[in-house]
Write a protein that holds these residues in place. Structure first.
Motif, PDB file in Angstrom:
ATOM      1  N   THR A  27      12.169  15.458  58.667  1.00 21.58           N
ATOM      2  CA  THR A  27      13.540  14.959  59.227  1.00 21.58           C
ATOM      3  C   THR A  27      13.653  15.406  61.086  1.00 21.58           C
ATOM      4  O   THR A  27      14.281  15.109  61.751  1.00 21.58           O
ATOM      5  CB  THR A  27      14.598  16.484  58.717  1.00 21.58           C
ATOM      6  N   SER A  28      13.227  16.561  61.260  1.00 21.83           N
ATOM      7  CA  SER A  28      12.710  16.959  62.962  1.00 21.83           C
ATOM      8  C   SER A  28      12.452  15.575  63.208  1.00 21.83           C
ATOM      9  O   SER A  28      12.893  15.104  64.770  1.00 21.83           O
ATOM     10  CB  SER A  28      11.665  17.791  63.076  1.00 21.83           C
ATOM     11  N   TRP A  67      15.813  19.654  69.884  1.00 20.79           N
ATOM     12  CA  TRP A  67      16.270  20.746  69.604  1.00 20.79           C
ATOM     13  C   TRP A  67      16.114  21.727  68.150  1.00 20.79           C
ATOM     14  O   TRP A  67      16.202  21.797  67.859  1.00 20.79           O
ATOM     15  CB  TRP A  67      16.566  21.405  70.814  1.00 20.79           C
ATOM     16  N   MET A  68      17.763  19.975  68.511  1.00 21.05           N
ATOM     17  CA  MET A  68      18.044  20.909  66.821  1.00 21.05           C
ATOM     18  C   MET A  68      16.852  20.208  65.633  1.00 21.05           C
ATOM     19  O   MET A  68      16.637  21.497  64.714  1.00 21.05           O
ATOM     20  CB  MET A  68      19.053  20.050  65.803  1.00 21.05           C
ATOM     21  N   HIS A  70      13.783  21.333  65.856  1.00 25.08           N
ATOM     22  CA  HIS A  70      12.384  22.198  65.884  1.00 25.08           C
ATOM     23  C   HIS A  70      13.853  23.680  65.325  1.00 25.08           C
ATOM     24  O   HIS A  70      13.220  24.343  64.583  1.00 25.08           O
ATOM     25  CB  HIS A  70      12.473  22.322  67.577  1.00 25.08           C
ATOM     26  N   PHE A  71      14.609  23.802  65.900  1.00 32.28           N
ATOM     27  CA  PHE A  71      15.120  24.910  65.326  1.00 32.28           C
ATOM     28  C   PHE A  71      15.712  24.974  63.839  1.00 32.28           C
ATOM     29  O   PHE A  71      16.044  25.705  62.920  1.00 32.28           O
ATOM     30  CB  PHE A  71      16.395  25.358  66.121  1.00 32.28           C
ATOM     31  N   GLN A  72      16.912  23.664  63.452  1.00 32.45           N
ATOM     32  CA  GLN A  72      16.960  23.774  61.571  1.00 32.45           C
ATOM     33  C   GLN A  72      15.917  23.352  61.108  1.00 32.45           C
ATOM     34  O   GLN A  72      16.166  23.587  60.114  1.00 32.45           O
ATOM     35  CB  GLN A  72      18.129  23.119  62.000  1.00 32.45           C
ATOM     36  N   PHE A  73      14.502  22.459  61.355  1.00 34.17           N
ATOM     37  CA  PHE A  73      14.080  22.087  60.343  1.00 34.17           C
ATOM     38  C   PHE A  73      12.716  22.340  60.694  1.00 34.17           C
ATOM     39  O   PHE A  73      11.954  23.053  59.615  1.00 34.17           O
ATOM     40  CB  PHE A  73      13.438  20.746  60.389  1.00 34.17           C
ATOM     41  N   LYS A  75      11.583  24.933  62.136  1.00 28.05           N
ATOM     42  CA  LYS A  75      11.799  26.591  62.288  1.00 28.05           C
ATOM     43  C   LYS A  75      10.787  27.374  63.209  1.00 28.05           C
ATOM     44  O   LYS A  75       9.947  27.914  63.046  1.00 28.05           O
ATOM     45  CB  LYS A  75      11.254  27.186  60.679  1.00 28.05           C
TER      46      LYS A  75
END
Length: 105
Positions: A27-28, A67-68, A70-73, A75
């Motif tokens: 997903t990332s 960035w979404m 990285h942060f959401q998927f 981690k």
């Protein structure tokens, strides 16, 4: 004495190998690809219209979606915070490799 960390002295090839380890979540990678594609569209609209707003949209979509991911998927923290040039180049190389089927979506 000017101290430069070993991390910033590595070659792009070495950086890219480790860069890919931060992009193992599907997903990332898809979010990176979508954001990069959207930024190309925004830059095309900038060229066609001359409206500088499209430049800001290109930057926001390129980094926002990545960035979404990285942060959401993933981690993890985006490498662009510490190595912005190599990270920018790595993102486009990864985009090309996904586009050409060398890396899966």
């Amino acid at each position: 004495m000017n101290v430069i960390s070993q991390k910033t002295q590595q070659s792009f090839s070495e950086f890219y190998t480790s860069y890919l380890t931060d992009h193992t979540d599907r997903t990332s990678r898809q979010l990176h690809f979508f954001g990069s594609t959207l930024s190309i569209i925004c830059l095309t609209l900038l060229a066609l219209s001359g409206n500088v707003g499209w430049l800001f949209a290109a930057i926001a979509s390129f980094y926002g979606f990545a960035w979404m991911g990285h942060f959401q998927f993933e981690k993890n923290r985006p490498r662009s915070f510490k190595q912005p040039v190599y990270s920018f180049l790595g993102a486009w190389l990864m985009y090309w490799q996904m586009l050409t089927g060398q890396i899966s979506f």
